[in-house]
Write a protein that holds these residues in place. Structure first.
Motif, PDB file in Angstrom:
ATOM      1  N   VAL A 174      35.678  65.407  24.791  1.00 31.01           N
ATOM      2  CA  VAL A 174      36.866  65.678  25.609  1.00 31.01           C
ATOM      3  C   VAL A 174      37.463  64.378  26.126  1.00 31.01           C
ATOM      4  O   VAL A 174      38.695  64.206  26.136  1.00 31.01           O
ATOM      5  N   PHE A 175      36.612  63.446  26.537  1.00 29.51           N
ATOM      6  CA  PHE A 175      37.137  62.181  27.061  1.00 29.51           C
ATOM      7  C   PHE A 175      37.833  61.396  25.954  1.00 29.51           C
ATOM      8  O   PHE A 175      38.809  60.684  26.220  1.00 29.51           O
ATOM      9  N   PHE A 176      37.352  61.522  24.716  1.00 32.05           N
ATOM     10  CA  PHE A 176      38.050  60.844  23.622  1.00 32.05           C
ATOM     11  C   PHE A 176      39.477  61.362  23.507  1.00 32.05           C
ATOM     12  O   PHE A 176      40.422  60.580  23.318  1.00 32.05           O
ATOM     13  N   ALA A 177      39.641  62.684  23.615  1.00 36.11           N
ATOM     14  CA  ALA A 177      40.985  63.254  23.532  1.00 36.11           C
ATOM     15  C   ALA A 177      41.877  62.708  24.635  1.00 36.11           C
ATOM     16  O   ALA A 177      43.052  62.369  24.401  1.00 36.11           O
ATOM     17  N   ILE A 178      41.338  62.611  25.839  1.00 32.61           N
ATOM     18  CA  ILE A 178      42.110  62.084  26.972  1.00 32.61           C
ATOM     19  C   ILE A 178      42.461  60.617  26.743  1.00 32.61           C
ATOM     20  O   ILE A 178      43.620  60.196  26.861  1.00 32.61           O
ATOM     21  N   TRP A 179      41.444  59.839  26.403  1.00 27.58           N
ATOM     22  CA  TRP A 179      41.612  58.399  26.253  1.00 27.58           C
ATOM     23  C   TRP A 179      42.557  58.060  25.107  1.00 27.58           C
ATOM     24  O   TRP A 179      43.426  57.208  25.241  1.00 27.58           O
ATOM     25  N   TRP A 180      42.427  58.748  23.987  1.00 30.44           N
ATOM     26  CA  TRP A 180      43.240  58.404  22.817  1.00 30.44           C
ATOM     27  C   TRP A 180      44.709  58.753  23.042  1.00 30.44           C
ATOM     28  O   TRP A 180      45.606  58.042  22.571  1.00 30.44           O
ATOM     29  N   ALA A 181      44.968  59.831  23.766  1.00 34.19           N
ATOM     30  CA  ALA A 181      46.352  60.160  24.104  1.00 34.19           C
ATOM     31  C   ALA A 181      46.969  59.046  24.949  1.00 34.19           C
ATOM     32  O   ALA A 181      48.140  58.675  24.761  1.00 34.19           O
ATOM     33  N   TRP A 182      46.189  58.508  25.875  1.00 37.18           N
ATOM     34  CA  TRP A 182      46.676  57.427  26.729  1.00 37.18           C
ATOM     35  C   TRP A 182      46.873  56.141  25.928  1.00 37.18           C
ATOM     36  O   TRP A 182      47.865  55.426  26.109  1.00 37.18           O
ATOM     37  N   VAL A 183      45.948  55.836  25.029  1.00 31.46           N
ATOM     38  CA  VAL A 183      46.008  54.602  24.240  1.00 31.46           C
ATOM     39  C   VAL A 183      47.261  54.562  23.376  1.00 31.46           C
ATOM     40  O   VAL A 183      47.959  53.540  23.305  1.00 31.46           O
ATOM     41  N   GLY A 184      47.563  55.682  22.703  1.00 36.03           N
ATOM     42  CA  GLY A 184      48.707  55.690  21.801  1.00 36.03           C
ATOM     43  C   GLY A 184      50.008  55.345  22.500  1.00 36.03           C
ATOM     44  O   GLY A 184      50.826  54.567  21.981  1.00 36.03           O
ATOM     45  N   PHE A 185      50.214  55.909  23.674  1.00 32.16           N
ATOM     46  CA  PHE A 185      51.431  55.610  24.426  1.00 32.16           C
ATOM     47  C   PHE A 185      51.428  54.177  24.952  1.00 32.16           C
ATOM     48  O   PHE A 185      52.443  53.473  24.894  1.00 32.16           O
ATOM     49  N   THR A 186      50.291  53.724  25.467  1.00 28.19           N
ATOM     50  CA  THR A 186      50.222  52.433  26.157  1.00 28.19           C
ATOM     51  C   THR A 186      50.558  51.272  25.241  1.00 28.19           C
ATOM     52  O   THR A 186      51.355  50.385  25.599  1.00 28.19           O
ATOM     53  N   TRP A 187      49.982  51.247  24.031  1.00 26.03           N
ATOM     54  CA  TRP A 187      50.216  50.118  23.136  1.00 26.03           C
ATOM     55  C   TRP A 187      51.629  50.151  22.564  1.00 26.03           C
ATOM     56  O   TRP A 187      52.247  49.101  22.359  1.00 26.03           O
ATOM     57  N   PHE A 188      52.161  51.346  22.305  1.00 20.85           N
ATOM     58  CA  PHE A 188      53.541  51.415  21.830  1.00 20.85           C
ATOM     59  C   PHE A 188      54.498  50.905  22.903  1.00 20.85           C
ATOM     60  O   PHE A 188      55.407  50.115  22.620  1.00 20.85           O
ATOM     61  N   ALA A 189      54.305  51.366  24.145  1.00 22.87           N
ATOM     62  CA  ALA A 189      55.207  50.972  25.221  1.00 22.87           C
ATOM     63  C   ALA A 189      55.169  49.464  25.453  1.00 22.87           C
ATOM     64  O   ALA A 189      56.184  48.859  25.814  1.00 22.87           O
ATOM     65  N   SER A 190      54.014  48.852  25.251  1.00 24.33           N
ATOM     66  CA  SER A 190      53.906  47.410  25.456  1.00 24.33           C
ATOM     67  C   SER A 190      54.771  46.645  24.464  1.00 24.33           C
ATOM     68  O   SER A 190      55.276  45.568  24.774  1.00 24.33           O
ATOM     69  N   ALA A 191      54.976  47.220  23.272  1.00 20.01           N
ATOM     70  CA  ALA A 191      55.737  46.517  22.236  1.00 20.01           C
ATOM     71  C   ALA A 191      57.203  46.933  22.177  1.00 20.01           C
ATOM     72  O   ALA A 191      58.066  46.121  21.818  1.00 20.01           O
ATOM     73  N   TYR A 192      57.531  48.200  22.540  1.00 22.88           N
ATOM     74  CA  TYR A 192      58.878  48.702  22.245  1.00 22.88           C
ATOM     75  C   TYR A 192      59.569  49.418  23.408  1.00 22.88           C
ATOM     76  O   TYR A 192      60.559  50.112  23.183  1.00 22.88           O
ATOM     77  N   ASP A 193      59.091  49.285  24.606  1.00 21.38           N
ATOM     78  CA  ASP A 193      59.718  49.975  25.740  1.00 21.38           C
ATOM     79  C   ASP A 193      61.142  49.452  25.948  1.00 21.38           C
ATOM     80  O   ASP A 193      61.354  48.304  26.353  1.00 21.38           O
ATOM     81  N   THR A 194      62.142  50.302  25.673  1.00 18.92           N
ATOM     82  CA  THR A 194      63.540  49.911  25.853  1.00 18.92           C
ATOM     83  C   THR A 194      64.100  50.363  27.203  1.00 18.92           C
ATOM     84  O   THR A 194      65.134  49.880  27.638  1.00 18.92           O
ATOM     85  N   ASP A 195      63.439  51.330  27.819  1.00 24.86           N
ATOM     86  CA  ASP A 195      63.847  51.882  29.112  1.00 24.86           C
ATOM     87  C   ASP A 195      65.266  52.451  29.083  1.00 24.86           C
ATOM     88  O   ASP A 195      65.935  52.521  30.116  1.00 24.86           O
TER      89      ASP A 195
END
Length: 387
Positions: free
Chosen positions: A67-88
């Motif tokens: 269950v924690f993998f599901a939580i963590w991986w959902a967070w990871v996917g957004f976090t690394w994308f936002a670091s590279a492409y957040d246009t706001d």
């Protein structure tokens, strides 16, 4: 002019952000995204607490890790994308809000996934999150021609693996665990394949800050367990719980100090190093949140409401503390020298001995205080030599 400005606020090309951008920090939208994971982490920790206290150790540990993998991986996917492409821009904000809605659906599915092994609701939450994520990766492919191969790999990889998670819901019970393992590996391979085709422009300091913020979320579970110990001790008139609450407080302080020790190493800039750093945090996060569950088990034992021995209750705290120390040692290994190379593994081994002794939680707190003291001495000694 007004029409053009309004269009740019609504939608503009999703250009990559610079890796050397100054003053790059977490945005209010990212903090809002993190907030939605507090409930999910709390439910996973609570599920582990109840299973261990009831004597269902194997089921509790496996359910918690999955269950924690599901939580963590959902967070990871957004976090690394936002670091590279957040246009706001407005379109990006809307897609992130859709992802937040998916995270809330995911959180709602945590109890059933933990108790019954039913990942249906979590999978539906992932569908919502990943459709929005694929839309953002497609925008990045259009706005960043230099890394189009990378971004399209993420679009295809995320979509194919999510289809696999949906098909898993149709499998017979005997196939669910093997399929889960295969899909976890497939999920982890998507960034490996994508980044090899061209590294995205994630920001090292921004990523470090984002991981620090998630560390505070999981530390909140330990704080909550310590607070509950105090409350239950007062309500039950059990003075022994005051000692446990004090030890829990020291443990959470020590974990915070060790993780946020100065200087806090940044993720390596190479793809293999960044992946090792990012993936390795799964063990740090799971172990910290599990410390909170372990303290709750220790409270149940002292109140005679649990169904485990004192030694098992001690290991419920000792094991996650030891895993945290080893995980932190692995993450910071490139910066370690001399005694620092063996200090954390040796302390982890010592922590695992405490359940065989009297008052293991108090002893764990004492061992961690000693570790913090030694790291302070080593750091000041190294700083003096450098100066």
């Amino acid at each position: 002019m007004t029409t053009t400005a309004s269009f740019r606020a609504w939608h503009r090309p999703m250009r990559p952000r610079r890796r050397d951008e100054e003053h790059r920090s977490a945005t209010p939208l990212e903090l809002f995204f993190d907030l939605c994971f507090v409930v999910a982490v709390a439910q996973a920790s609570e599920g582990l607490h109840h299973d261990v206290a009831a004597g269902h150790l194997g089921h509790g540990v496996f359910s918690y890790l999955s269950v924690f993998f599901a939580i963590w991986w959902a967070w990871v996917g957004f976090t690394w994308f936002a670091s590279a492409y957040d246009t706001d821009d407005d379109l990006y904000r809307l897609t992130v809000l859709v992802q937040i809605a998916g995270a809330l659906i995911l959180a709602a599915g945590v109890p059933r996934a933990f108790v019954e092994g039913d990942f249906t609701t979590i999978t539906y939450g992932y569908v919502v999150m990943r459709l929005a994520a694929m839309a953002n990766w497609a925008r990045a492919a259009a706005g960043d021609p230099e890394r189009r191969a990378t971004t399209l790999t993420f679009v295809a990889g995320v979509g194919v693996v999510q289809l696999g998670w949906l098909l898993r819901l149709l499998l017979p019970p005997a196939w669910l665990v093997p399929a889960f393992v295969v899909l976890v590996v497939a999920d982890l391979l998507v960034p490996v394949l994508g980044e090899r085709r061209g590294q995205t422009t994630w920001h090292p300091r921004h990523i470090s800050e984002r991981y620090q913020l998630f560390t505070l979320i999981v530390l909140g579970e330990v704080v909550l367990s310590t607070s509950v110990a105090i409350q239950r001790g007062v309500d039950a008139g059990n003075g022994q719980l005051w000692s446990l609450a004090a030890a829990g407080t020291v443990i959470v302080f020590a974990i915070w100090w060790l993780y946020f020790d100065r200087p806090n190493p940044l993720p390596p800039e190479s793809v293999p190093g960044a992946l090792f750093w990012g993936y390795g945090h799964y063990f740090a996060f799971t172990s910290i949140a599990a410390v909170g569950a372990g303290l709750a088990v220790a409270v149940d034992h002292d109140l005679h409401t649990g169904h485990v021995s004192g030694r098992v209750a001690g290991y419920a705290v000792a094991v996650p503390v030891a895993v945290f120390l080893v995980a932190l040692w692995g993450l910071h290994l490139p910066a370690k020298r001399g005694l620092g190379l063996v200090l954390f593994p040796a302390t982890a081994a010592l922590v695992l001995v405490t359940p065989w002794l009297f008052a293991p939680v108090d002893l764990i707190a004492g061992v961690l205080v000693a570790l913090v003291a030694v790291t302070l001495v080593l750091r000041h000694r190294d700083a003096s030599r450098t100066s």
